[in-house]
Write a protein that holds these residues in place. Structure first.
Motif, mmCIF file in Angstrom:
data_model
loop_
_atom_site.group_PDB
_atom_site.id
_atom_site.type_symbol
_atom_site.label_atom_id
_atom_site.label_comp_id
_atom_site.label_asym_id
_atom_site.label_seq_id
_atom_site.Cartn_x
_atom_site.Cartn_y
_atom_site.Cartn_z
ATOM 1 N N PHE A 1 0.829 -1.197 0.000
ATOM 2 C CA PHE A 1 0.000 0.000 0.000
ATOM 3 C C PHE A 1 0.864 1.247 0.000
ATOM 4 N N SER A 2 0.356 2.293 -0.629
ATOM 5 C CA SER A 2 0.973 3.612 -0.530
ATOM 6 C C SER A 2 -0.160 4.627 -0.415
ATOM 7 N N ALA A 3 0.209 5.836 -0.019
ATOM 8 C CA ALA A 3 -0.790 6.867 0.237
ATOM 9 C C ALA A 3 -0.120 8.230 0.206
ATOM 10 N N PRO A 4 -0.924 9.288 0.132
ATOM 11 C CA PRO A 4 -0.351 10.626 0.289
ATOM 12 C C PRO A 4 0.099 10.803 1.738
ATOM 13 N N GLU B 1 -0.811 18.878 8.837
ATOM 14 C CA GLU B 1 0.067 20.046 8.937
ATOM 15 C C GLU B 1 1.343 19.856 8.111
ATOM 16 N N ALA B 2 1.908 18.648 8.130
ATOM 17 C CA ALA B 2 3.114 18.392 7.335
ATOM 18 C C ALA B 2 2.813 18.557 5.850
ATOM 19 N N CYS C 1 4.862 21.526 3.958
ATOM 20 C CA CYS C 1 6.108 20.956 3.434
ATOM 21 C C CYS C 1 6.845 21.928 2.516
ATOM 22 N N GLY C 2 6.118 22.663 1.694
ATOM 23 C CA GLY C 2 6.769 23.570 0.746
ATOM 24 C C GLY C 2 7.568 24.657 1.430
ATOM 25 N N VAL C 3 6.950 25.324 2.401
ATOM 26 C CA VAL C 3 7.659 26.414 3.077
ATOM 27 C C VAL C 3 8.707 25.870 4.046
ATOM 28 N N ALA C 4 8.471 24.686 4.603
ATOM 29 C CA ALA C 4 9.463 24.098 5.502
ATOM 30 C C ALA C 4 10.738 23.748 4.744
ATOM 31 N N ILE C 5 10.604 23.343 3.506
ATOM 32 C CA ILE C 5 11.765 22.923 2.713
ATOM 33 C C ILE C 5 12.333 24.067 1.878
ATOM 34 N N LEU C 6 11.457 24.853 1.249
ATOM 35 C CA LEU C 6 11.900 25.857 0.280
ATOM 36 C C LEU C 6 11.892 27.290 0.792
ATOM 37 N N GLY C 7 11.367 27.501 1.984
ATOM 38 C CA GLY C 7 11.373 28.839 2.552
ATOM 39 C C GLY C 7 9.988 29.442 2.666
ATOM 40 N N ALA C 8 9.868 30.345 3.622
ATOM 41 C CA ALA C 8 8.583 30.962 3.968
ATOM 42 C C ALA C 8 8.034 31.807 2.827
ATOM 43 N N GLU C 9 6.721 31.951 2.836
ATOM 44 C CA GLU C 9 5.997 32.800 1.892
ATOM 45 C C GLU C 9 5.062 33.689 2.705
ATOM 46 N N SER C 10 5.031 34.966 2.394
ATOM 47 C CA SER C 10 4.136 35.871 3.116
ATOM 48 C C SER C 10 2.698 35.758 2.612
ATOM 49 N N ASP C 11 2.520 35.324 1.391
ATOM 50 C CA ASP C 11 1.195 35.187 0.790
ATOM 51 C C ASP C 11 0.745 33.733 0.924
ATOM 52 N N LYS C 12 -0.432 33.504 1.526
ATOM 53 C CA LYS C 12 -0.949 32.156 1.756
ATOM 54 C C LYS C 12 -1.094 31.371 0.450
ATOM 55 N N PHE C 13 -1.423 32.059 -0.645
ATOM 56 C CA PHE C 13 -1.543 31.371 -1.931
ATOM 57 C C PHE C 13 -0.235 30.675 -2.285
ATOM 58 N N TRP C 14 0.885 31.388 -2.163
ATOM 59 C CA TRP C 14 2.173 30.812 -2.529
ATOM 60 C C TRP C 14 2.631 29.777 -1.513
ATOM 61 N N HIS C 15 2.269 29.970 -0.260
ATOM 62 C CA HIS C 15 2.524 28.968 0.776
ATOM 63 C C HIS C 15 1.872 27.643 0.362
ATOM 64 N N ASP C 16 0.580 27.701 0.039
ATOM 65 C CA ASP C 16 -0.154 26.505 -0.353
ATOM 66 C C ASP C 16 0.345 25.942 -1.683
ATOM 67 N N HIS C 17 0.694 26.832 -2.608
ATOM 68 C CA HIS C 17 1.166 26.412 -3.924
ATOM 69 C C HIS C 17 2.450 25.586 -3.810
ATOM 70 N N LYS C 18 3.392 26.053 -3.002
ATOM 71 C CA LYS C 18 4.647 25.301 -2.806
ATOM 72 C C LYS C 18 4.367 23.910 -2.254
ATOM 73 N N GLY C 19 3.488 23.838 -1.258
ATOM 74 C CA GLY C 19 3.157 22.538 -0.669
ATOM 75 C C GLY C 19 2.470 21.622 -1.657
ATOM 76 N N ALA C 20 1.537 22.171 -2.424
ATOM 77 C CA ALA C 20 0.817 21.362 -3.408
ATOM 78 C C ALA C 20 1.763 20.790 -4.450
#
Length: 162
Positions: free
Chosen positions: A36-39, A44-45, A49-68
């Motif tokens: 089995f595998s899964a997302p 929270e992780a 994940c995007g901002v934790a690995i690639l750096g913070a974003e002040s705009d929530k859209f870009w925060h979510d975009h990096k994670g997606a």
């Protein structure tokens, strides 16, 4: 595929219940050759994940975009490698990501099993139409997997009822 072939099953969808564990336990109890595998199911992780690995974003859209985008690396790879994709739509939240996973799997021609309750039948009619099976419970999914992998239906032998 034969019974001895290892089947790769991707479990997508809601993360707030133990439906994955129920399917895994039933399949393991039956001794089926399945992995089995899964997302990432830690909410929270997955979100951060995007901002934790690639750096913070002040705009929530870009925060979510990096994670997606980072999550999509995992999701696309695992769905692409799956023999069967199972997608569960829960009762409480609208799982847009689950709908996307179902559509992506369908576009790849992956056998798709959907799980949801009757109250979502209308909203998910297009998703259901792309599926090869629509179940209501994790136990039904485990039974489908048992049948598909073993080619045997409990209570039947040689095509006739026992």
């Amino acid at each position: 595929m034969t019974k001895s072939t290892k089947w790769n099953i991707y479990l997508s969808g809601e993360i707030h219940t133990d439906w994955r564990e129920q399917i895994e336990a039933s399949v393991n109890e039956a001794g089926l050759p399945v992995s089995f595998s899964a997302p990432v199911t830690h909410h929270e992780a997955s979100d951060d994940c995007g901002v934790a690995i690639l750096g913070a974003e002040s705009d929530k859209f870009w925060h979510d975009h990096k994670g997606a985008q980072i999550n999509a690396i995992r999701t696309r790879t695992l769905i692409g490698n799956a023999d069967i994709v199972v997608v569960r739509f829960g009762e409480k939240y609208k799982q847009w990501n689950a709908a996307f996973d179902a559509g992506y799997a369908a576009a790849l021609g992956k056998p798709l099993i959907i799980i949801h309750q009757d109250e979502h039948a209308h909203a998910l009619k297009e998703v259901d139409a792309a599926a090869l099976a629509v179940a209501k419970t994790p136990a039904q999914v485990a039974d489908i997997l048992r049948y598909v992998i073993e080619g045997r239906l409990d209570g039947y032998t040689d095509g006739s009822a026992s």
